[in-house]
Design a protein around this motif. Structure first.
Motif, short mmCIF file in Angstrom:
data_model
loop_
_atom_site.label_atom_id
_atom_site.label_comp_id
_atom_site.label_asym_id
_atom_site.label_seq_id
_atom_site.Cartn_x
_atom_site.Cartn_y
_atom_site.Cartn_z
N TYR A 152 24.51 -43.99 7.44
CA TYR A 152 23.71 -42.80 7.66
C TYR A 152 22.28 -43.01 7.15
O TYR A 152 21.30 -42.71 7.83
CB TYR A 152 24.36 -41.61 6.94
N ARG A 159 22.09 -36.02 15.14
CA ARG A 159 23.32 -35.96 15.94
C ARG A 159 23.24 -36.88 17.14
O ARG A 159 24.24 -37.44 17.55
CB ARG A 159 23.57 -34.52 16.42
N TYR A 160 22.07 -37.00 17.73
CA TYR A 160 21.99 -37.72 18.99
C TYR A 160 21.33 -39.08 18.83
O TYR A 160 20.52 -39.49 19.65
CB TYR A 160 21.32 -36.86 20.06
N GLY A 185 23.77 -32.13 10.32
CA GLY A 185 23.87 -33.20 11.30
C GLY A 185 24.87 -34.27 10.92
O GLY A 185 25.45 -34.94 11.77
N PRO A 243 29.94 -33.09 11.71
CA PRO A 243 30.12 -32.44 13.02
C PRO A 243 30.77 -31.06 12.91
O PRO A 243 30.43 -30.16 13.70
CB PRO A 243 31.04 -33.41 13.76
N ASP A 258 28.15 -28.64 12.14
CA ASP A 258 27.28 -28.47 13.30
C ASP A 258 27.90 -27.49 14.28
O ASP A 258 27.24 -26.58 14.78
CB ASP A 258 27.05 -29.84 13.95
N LYS A 259 29.20 -27.67 14.56
CA LYS A 259 29.89 -26.77 15.50
C LYS A 259 29.86 -25.33 15.00
O LYS A 259 29.64 -24.41 15.76
CB LYS A 259 31.34 -27.23 15.68
N SER A 295 16.64 -27.00 14.03
CA SER A 295 17.37 -27.48 15.21
C SER A 295 16.91 -28.88 15.60
O SER A 295 17.71 -29.68 16.09
CB SER A 295 17.29 -26.51 16.39
N ILE A 331 18.65 -31.43 13.14
CA ILE A 331 20.07 -31.61 13.51
C ILE A 331 20.19 -32.45 14.77
O ILE A 331 20.95 -33.42 14.82
CB ILE A 331 20.74 -30.24 13.71
N ALA A 332 19.41 -32.10 15.79
CA ALA A 332 19.48 -32.86 17.04
C ALA A 332 19.11 -34.32 16.78
O ALA A 332 19.73 -35.23 17.33
CB ALA A 332 18.54 -32.25 18.08
#
Lengths: 263, 271
Positions: free
Chosen positions: A171, A150-151, A90, A93, A96-97, A143, A146-147
């Motif tokens: 962070y 990330r968000y 996370g 990026p 993550d991609k 998941s 990470i979400a």
């Protein structure tokens, strides 16, 4: 308070009426007892399971204990792996991609379809069961972690930057706490997955555990035993989920309205 | 109505109340362009050659339709966003990032939900290198300034929108900024709370002598607060016209000068 009592009493009454109707329907021959064991039979099954055990000698408490222990091992291992890995992915990026398609793919593979392979790899012992449970928990947890990071609401990040934070400090102090509710929601979902997997995971190579109990009962057409197993699994899931929700309220008193996430 | 950049007439001893400015420009924005990569390829011009000088202790509002780049311009002054080209300086120092005397108040939901009101304000002090006890003291003092001493231990979710924005202002003040950058800070509040907070902001601005850049989409709000109103036009964002607001404070929404200026800005906006 009285209104709440009345509501509880009326929902109990509904359940009691349903159970009574079920009992009577079997008594009058409308339902077959081996397909729909009546409540009285389920209760006898429960007593038998608690005292003599099924198969003989393995009591309900042993089954429950064994299952809890297996789920716990797989679940804790999954969380210990998924949290640091998710925090790392996370944070970057690029990572993550790169990993997103793989994660979606692995999460979508039904855990139990791995059973034959896992048996080839790890044999039919304890490890296989723990690995299967862990697999299911891991992807769900990963998941969500990470979400979560990330968000994070971009305005919080901008606010922190305007206060002079950047890089790892940003962070640690902003992204991590902001992601916590989502991470906790993931941990609850992962636990649910763990309990969903047990019946399959305990299908092979064991007579102990709630999943094994349910499969064993099937062999002997003991539907009432199956139902007791189901009830215990459901109850365990409910208790542990409530416990986690309580823990969240203690650890994150600031996150008041998580009810939408909680479900 | 004088033009932007007309600074020769400013007096050195000007007070904010009089709406005048000191001689030297304090924030200097020169030929600032901002372009984003567009989805269909190519570039989307958001700001086109912005030139604007803002004096110390001046209260300037940026107003315009959505898409005129007012928030982008504010973010560039805040150092949260970089201009594609052009120069921007505070005092004599070019802006390279946050922490050069800018404090930012965002529209809403910008408080850290895991910190109490006190914790949020105290967060603003974290780079100041103060001992914990003094951070606490000063944070309480700022909460007192915005009238929220009693809510020090409340979490953001336990506060109304107006209270949250008061805490946001206190947190920005904790940075001891020379410039207060505000991005539609009262836009999401109900009418009464908004008017209350406008008065509060004027009080704080006059007591603490800050330079304020205030983004709003309300002509009324801009007129109540500002020394100057910068009207931006959209696509690409550029300065359309700058209005001086000469009325002394406290202003009244019913005085003729207020309404005349309101009409003038409105006709310019809708032209």
């Amino acid at each position: 308070m009285n209104a709440r009592l009345a509501r509880a009493a009326s929902s109990l009454a509904v359940i009691a009426v349903l159970l009574a109707a079920w009992e009577l329907a079997v008594g009058y021959g409308l339902l077959k007892a081996y397909q729909f064991p009546p409540p009285s039979k389920i209760a006898r099954g429960f007593v038998e399971l608690s005292l003599t055990g099924f198969p003989t000698g393995v009591s309900l408490w042993t089954h429950t204990g064994v299952t809890i222990w297996r789920v716990l091992q797989g679940y804790v291992a999954a969380i210990l792996l998924a949290v640091p890995l998710g925090l790392l992915i996370g944070a970057l990026p690029v990572l993550d991609k790169l990993s997103a398609p793989l994660i979606v793919f692995c999460r979508s593979v039904a855990t139990l379809s791995l059973l034959p392979l896992v048996i080839v790899w790890f044999g039919a012992g304890e490890l296989t069961k723990v690995v299967l449970i862990g697999y299911g928990c891991f992807w769900t947890m990963l998941s969500n972690v990470i979400a979560g990071v990330r968000y994070v609401d971009p305005v919080l990040v901008r606010a922190a930057r305007s206060c002079g934070l950047q890089g790892p400090e940003l962070y640690r102090e902003i992204v991590l706490p902001a992601a916590l509710p989502r991470i906790f929601a993931g941990a609850r979902m992962a636990l649910g997955v763990g309990f969903m997997v047990i019946v399959g995971a305990e299908m092979i190579g064991t007579i102990q555990g709630l999943g094994a109990l349910i499969m064993e009962a099937r062999t002997f057409y003991r539907s009432e035993i199956t139902i007791v197993g189901m009830l215990v699994i459901g109850l365990l899931g409910f208790l542990i989920s409530s416990g986690l929700a309580g823990l969240e309220r203690v650890l994150m008193p600031w996150a008041g309205n998580l009810d939408q996430v909680r479900r | 109505m004088s033009c932007a950049g007309d600074i020769s007439m400013r007096e050195p001893d000007a007070t904010p109340q009089a709406g005048r400015r000191t001689r030297a420009p304090f924030i200097r924005i020169e030929a600032v362009h901002k372009a984003f990569a567009a989805r269909q390829g190519g570039e989307l011009m958001v700001l086109d050659s912005i030139d604007l000088d803002i004096a110390e202790n001046e209260f300037v509002s940026l107003i315009g339709r959505s898409g005129c780049g007012k928030t982008t311009l504010l973010n560039i002054i805040a150092g949260l966003d970089a201009a594609t080209s052009g120069r921007i300086a505070i005092g004599e120092r070019p802006v390279t990032g946050p922490g050069q005397g800018q404090g930012v108040v965002f529209q809403q939901h910008a408080l850290f939900p895991w910190l109490t009101a006190l914790g949020n304000v105290s967060f603003g002090f974290r780079k100041a290198g103060l001992p914990l006890e003094e951070r606490r003291e000063r944070s309480l003092e700022l909460l007192r300034l915005v009238g929220l001493e009693a809510a020090a231990n409340k979490y953001p979710r336990e506060m109304s929108g107006g209270m949250q924005q008061r805490v946001s202002i206190a947190r920005a003040l904790a940075l001891d900024p020379q410039i207060l950058l505000m991005d539609e800070p009262f836009g999401a509040l109900d009418e009464l709370t908004r008017i209350e907070l406008q008065q509060e902001l004027l009080r704080i601005w006059q007591a603490r002598r800050k330079t304020v850049v205030f983004v709003t989409h309300s002509i009324d709000e801009a007129l109540m607060l500002s020394d100057r109103i910068v009207l931006l036009a959209p696509n690409p964002g550029r300065i359309q016209r700058i209005f001086e607001v000469p009325m002394p404070r406290p202003r009244s929404r019913t005085e003729p000068a207020f309404n005349a200026l309101y009409d003038e800005i409105w006709s310019e906006l809708s032209s």
